[in-house]
Design a protein around this motif. Structure first.
Motif, PDB file in Angstrom:
ATOM      1  N   THR A   1       0.858  -1.183   0.000  1.00  0.00           N
ATOM      2  CA  THR A   1       0.000   0.000   0.000  1.00  0.00           C
ATOM      3  C   THR A   1       0.892   1.231   0.000  1.00  0.00           C
ATOM      4  OG1 THR A   1      -0.206  -0.185   2.406  1.00  0.00           O
ATOM      5  CG2 THR A   1      -1.964  -1.137   1.078  1.00  0.00           C
ATOM      6  N   PHE A   2       1.408   1.550  -1.171  1.00  0.00           N
ATOM      7  CA  PHE A   2       2.442   2.559  -1.331  1.00  0.00           C
ATOM      8  C   PHE A   2       2.054   3.902  -0.724  1.00  0.00           C
ATOM      9  CE2 PHE A   2       4.315   5.958  -3.968  1.00  0.00           C
ATOM     10  CZ  PHE A   2       5.660   5.703  -3.779  1.00  0.00           C
ATOM     11  N   SER A   3       0.830   4.345  -0.962  1.00  0.00           N
ATOM     12  CA  SER A   3       0.417   5.674  -0.547  1.00  0.00           C
ATOM     13  C   SER A   3       0.264   5.827   0.958  1.00  0.00           C
ATOM     14  CB  SER A   3      -0.895   6.064  -1.234  1.00  0.00           C
ATOM     15  OG  SER A   3      -1.950   5.195  -0.844  1.00  0.00           O
ATOM     16  N   SER A   4       0.365   4.744   1.719  1.00  0.00           N
ATOM     17  CA  SER A   4       0.195   4.805   3.166  1.00  0.00           C
ATOM     18  C   SER A   4       1.468   5.156   3.921  1.00  0.00           C
ATOM     19  CB  SER A   4      -0.329   3.469   3.700  1.00  0.00           C
ATOM     20  OG  SER A   4      -1.625   3.195   3.198  1.00  0.00           O
ATOM     21  N   TYR A   5       2.620   5.087   3.261  1.00  0.00           N
ATOM     22  CA  TYR A   5       3.886   5.156   3.976  1.00  0.00           C
ATOM     23  C   TYR A   5       4.837   6.185   3.398  1.00  0.00           C
ATOM     24  CZ  TYR A   5       2.063   0.828   5.810  1.00  0.00           C
ATOM     25  OH  TYR A   5       1.252  -0.115   6.390  1.00  0.00           O
ATOM     26  N   ALA A   6       5.636   6.754   4.290  1.00  0.00           N
ATOM     27  CA  ALA A   6       6.729   7.609   3.862  1.00  0.00           C
ATOM     28  C   ALA A   6       7.769   6.789   3.101  1.00  0.00           C
ATOM     29  CB  ALA A   6       7.375   8.291   5.063  1.00  0.00           C
ATOM     30  N   MET A   7       8.513   7.467   2.234  1.00  0.00           N
ATOM     31  CA  MET A   7       9.576   6.839   1.468  1.00  0.00           C
ATOM     32  C   MET A   7      10.870   7.616   1.676  1.00  0.00           C
ATOM     33  SD  MET A   7       8.239   4.207  -0.135  1.00  0.00           S
ATOM     34  CE  MET A   7       9.484   3.869  -1.384  1.00  0.00           C
ATOM     35  N   GLY A   8      11.974   6.952   1.425  1.00  0.00           N
ATOM     36  CA  GLY A   8      13.264   7.605   1.589  1.00  0.00           C
ATOM     37  C   GLY A   8      14.277   7.149   0.566  1.00  0.00           C
ATOM     38  N   TRP A   9      15.301   7.961   0.401  1.00  0.00           N
ATOM     39  CA  TRP A   9      16.481   7.623  -0.387  1.00  0.00           C
ATOM     40  C   TRP A   9      17.707   7.654   0.519  1.00  0.00           C
ATOM     41  CZ3 TRP A   9      16.577   5.837  -5.310  1.00  0.00           C
ATOM     42  CH2 TRP A   9      15.445   6.051  -6.104  1.00  0.00           C
TER      43      TRP A   9
ATOM     44  N   ALA B   1      13.708   3.215  -0.072  1.00  0.00           N
ATOM     45  CA  ALA B   1      13.219   2.423   1.041  1.00  0.00           C
ATOM     46  C   ALA B   1      11.838   2.906   1.459  1.00  0.00           C
ATOM     47  CB  ALA B   1      14.177   2.512   2.228  1.00  0.00           C
ATOM     48  N   GLU B   2      11.036   1.978   1.956  1.00  0.00           N
ATOM     49  CA  GLU B   2       9.714   2.286   2.480  1.00  0.00           C
ATOM     50  C   GLU B   2       9.765   2.318   3.995  1.00  0.00           C
ATOM     51  OE1 GLU B   2       5.605   0.692   1.056  1.00  0.00           O
ATOM     52  OE2 GLU B   2       6.190  -0.536   2.787  1.00  0.00           O
ATOM     53  N   SER B   3       9.194   3.366   4.573  1.00  0.00           N
ATOM     54  CA  SER B   3       9.171   3.532   6.012  1.00  0.00           C
ATOM     55  C   SER B   3       8.098   2.679   6.665  1.00  0.00           C
ATOM     56  CB  SER B   3       8.940   5.006   6.356  1.00  0.00           C
ATOM     57  OG  SER B   3       8.813   5.199   7.750  1.00  0.00           O
ATOM     58  N   ARG B   4       8.267   2.470   7.955  1.00  0.00           N
ATOM     59  CA  ARG B   4       7.228   1.848   8.768  1.00  0.00           C
ATOM     60  C   ARG B   4       6.059   2.795   9.019  1.00  0.00           C
ATOM     61  NH1 ARG B   4       9.255  -2.509  11.957  1.00  0.00           N
ATOM     62  NH2 ARG B   4      11.510  -2.799  11.683  1.00  0.00           N
ATOM     63  N   PHE B   5       6.288   4.093   8.799  1.00  0.00           N
ATOM     64  CA  PHE B   5       5.349   5.119   9.214  1.00  0.00           C
ATOM     65  C   PHE B   5       4.965   6.021   8.056  1.00  0.00           C
ATOM     66  CE2 PHE B   5       8.451   4.308  12.671  1.00  0.00           C
ATOM     67  CZ  PHE B   5       7.600   3.577  13.498  1.00  0.00           C
ATOM     68  N   SER B   6       3.992   6.857   8.281  1.00  0.00           N
ATOM     69  CA  SER B   6       3.532   7.785   7.256  1.00  0.00           C
ATOM     70  C   SER B   6       4.330   9.084   7.235  1.00  0.00           C
ATOM     71  CB  SER B   6       2.047   8.105   7.462  1.00  0.00           C
ATOM     72  OG  SER B   6       1.833   8.766   8.700  1.00  0.00           O
TER      73      SER B   6
ATOM     74  N   GLY C   1      17.480   5.064   9.541  1.00  0.00           N
ATOM     75  CA  GLY C   1      17.437   3.835   8.767  1.00  0.00           C
ATOM     76  C   GLY C   1      16.560   2.741   9.345  1.00  0.00           C
ATOM     77  N   PRO C   2      16.601   2.509  10.671  1.00  0.00           N
ATOM     78  CA  PRO C   2      15.752   1.452  11.240  1.00  0.00           C
ATOM     79  C   PRO C   2      14.258   1.678  11.056  1.00  0.00           C
ATOM     80  CG  PRO C   2      17.536   1.972  12.743  1.00  0.00           C
ATOM     81  CD  PRO C   2      17.575   3.002  11.659  1.00  0.00           C
ATOM     82  N   ASN C   3      13.846   2.895  10.736  1.00  0.00           N
ATOM     83  CA  ASN C   3      12.434   3.159  10.492  1.00  0.00           C
ATOM     84  C   ASN C   3      11.978   2.705   9.111  1.00  0.00           C
ATOM     85  OD1 ASN C   3      11.985   4.278  13.026  1.00  0.00           O
ATOM     86  ND2 ASN C   3      12.370   6.378  12.340  1.00  0.00           N
ATOM     87  N   PHE C   4      12.903   2.276   8.279  1.00  0.00           N
ATOM     88  CA  PHE C   4      12.578   1.824   6.931  1.00  0.00           C
ATOM     89  C   PHE C   4      12.629   0.304   6.874  1.00  0.00           C
ATOM     90  CE2 PHE C   4      13.809   6.168   6.608  1.00  0.00           C
ATOM     91  CZ  PHE C   4      12.983   6.699   5.634  1.00  0.00           C
ATOM     92  N   ARG C   5      11.562  -0.305   6.435  1.00  0.00           N
ATOM     93  CA  ARG C   5      11.400  -1.745   6.552  1.00  0.00           C
ATOM     94  C   ARG C   5      11.623  -2.508   5.253  1.00  0.00           C
ATOM     95  NH1 ARG C   5       4.843  -1.848   7.668  1.00  0.00           N
ATOM     96  NH2 ARG C   5       4.228  -0.820   5.699  1.00  0.00           N
ATOM     97  N   SER C   6      11.586  -1.833   4.109  1.00  0.00           N
ATOM     98  CA  SER C   6      11.799  -2.481   2.820  1.00  0.00           C
ATOM     99  C   SER C   6      12.789  -1.657   2.014  1.00  0.00           C
ATOM    100  CB  SER C   6      10.485  -2.623   2.043  1.00  0.00           C
ATOM    101  OG  SER C   6       9.561  -3.439   2.740  1.00  0.00           O
ATOM    102  N   TRP C   7      13.689  -2.351   1.314  1.00  0.00           N
ATOM    103  CA  TRP C   7      14.756  -1.696   0.573  1.00  0.00           C
ATOM    104  C   TRP C   7      14.867  -2.252  -0.840  1.00  0.00           C
ATOM    105  CZ3 TRP C   7      17.949   2.071   2.875  1.00  0.00           C
ATOM    106  CH2 TRP C   7      17.739   2.241   4.262  1.00  0.00           C
ATOM    107  N   GLY C   8      15.202  -1.375  -1.783  1.00  0.00           N
ATOM    108  CA  GLY C   8      15.500  -1.805  -3.128  1.00  0.00           C
ATOM    109  C   GLY C   8      16.916  -2.316  -3.246  1.00  0.00           C
ATOM    110  N   GLN C   9      17.289  -2.738  -4.447  1.00  0.00           N
ATOM    111  CA  GLN C   9      18.611  -3.316  -4.684  1.00  0.00           C
ATOM    112  C   GLN C   9      19.678  -2.273  -4.965  1.00  0.00           C
ATOM    113  OE1 GLN C   9      16.409  -2.968  -7.056  1.00  0.00           O
ATOM    114  NE2 GLN C   9      17.613  -2.186  -8.770  1.00  0.00           N
ATOM    115  N   GLY C  10      19.282  -1.056  -5.236  1.00  0.00           N
ATOM    116  CA  GLY C  10      20.208   0.032  -5.465  1.00  0.00           C
ATOM    117  C   GLY C  10      20.483   0.296  -6.933  1.00  0.00           C
TER     118      GLY C  10
END
Length: 124
Positions: free
Chosen positions: A28-36, A97-102, A108-117
């Protein structure tokens, strides 16, 4: 749960621009903050930018503030990093990366999923 795939990296001369993309699926992409984040050879992974779930709030590392812009298109399940005025010290593998939160975060620990780079190389 979510899968993240970065693209758009490459070789660019100092002062040039690149736009990175990160496509998300399976969540549910729109539910969570994202990061680089980025990691250069021999260095620790470091925070670059984050964006809230709605896109209304952003945070940037001091090293990129004013040069990089994070954005998202929730209809396309995609987050972007527009990088302008690139410097050789921006050379790194960039990860989304996708965050645990909105809400936005730099931790970094707040991000639960990561791409391959995706590799970004800036020549002098």
């Amino acid at each position: 749960q979510v899968q993240l795939v970065e693209s758009g990296g490459g070789l660019v001369q100092a002062g040039g621009s690149l736009r990175l993309s990160c496509a998300a699926s399976g969540g549910t992409f729109s539910s969570y903050a994202m990061g680089w984040f980025r990691q250069a050879p021999g260095k620790e992974r470091e925070f670059v930018a984050s964006i809230s779930n709605s896109g209304s709030t952003t945070l940037y590392a001091d090293s990129v503030k004013g040069r990089f812009t994070i954005s998202r298109d929730n209809a396309k399940n995609t987050v972007y990093l527009q990088m302008n005025s690139l410097k050789p010290e921006d050379t790194a593998v960039y990860y989304c990366a996708e965050s645990r939160f909105s809400t936005v975060t730099t931790q970094g620990p707040n991000f639960r999923s990561w791409g391959q780079g995706t590799q970004v190389t800036v020549s002098s």
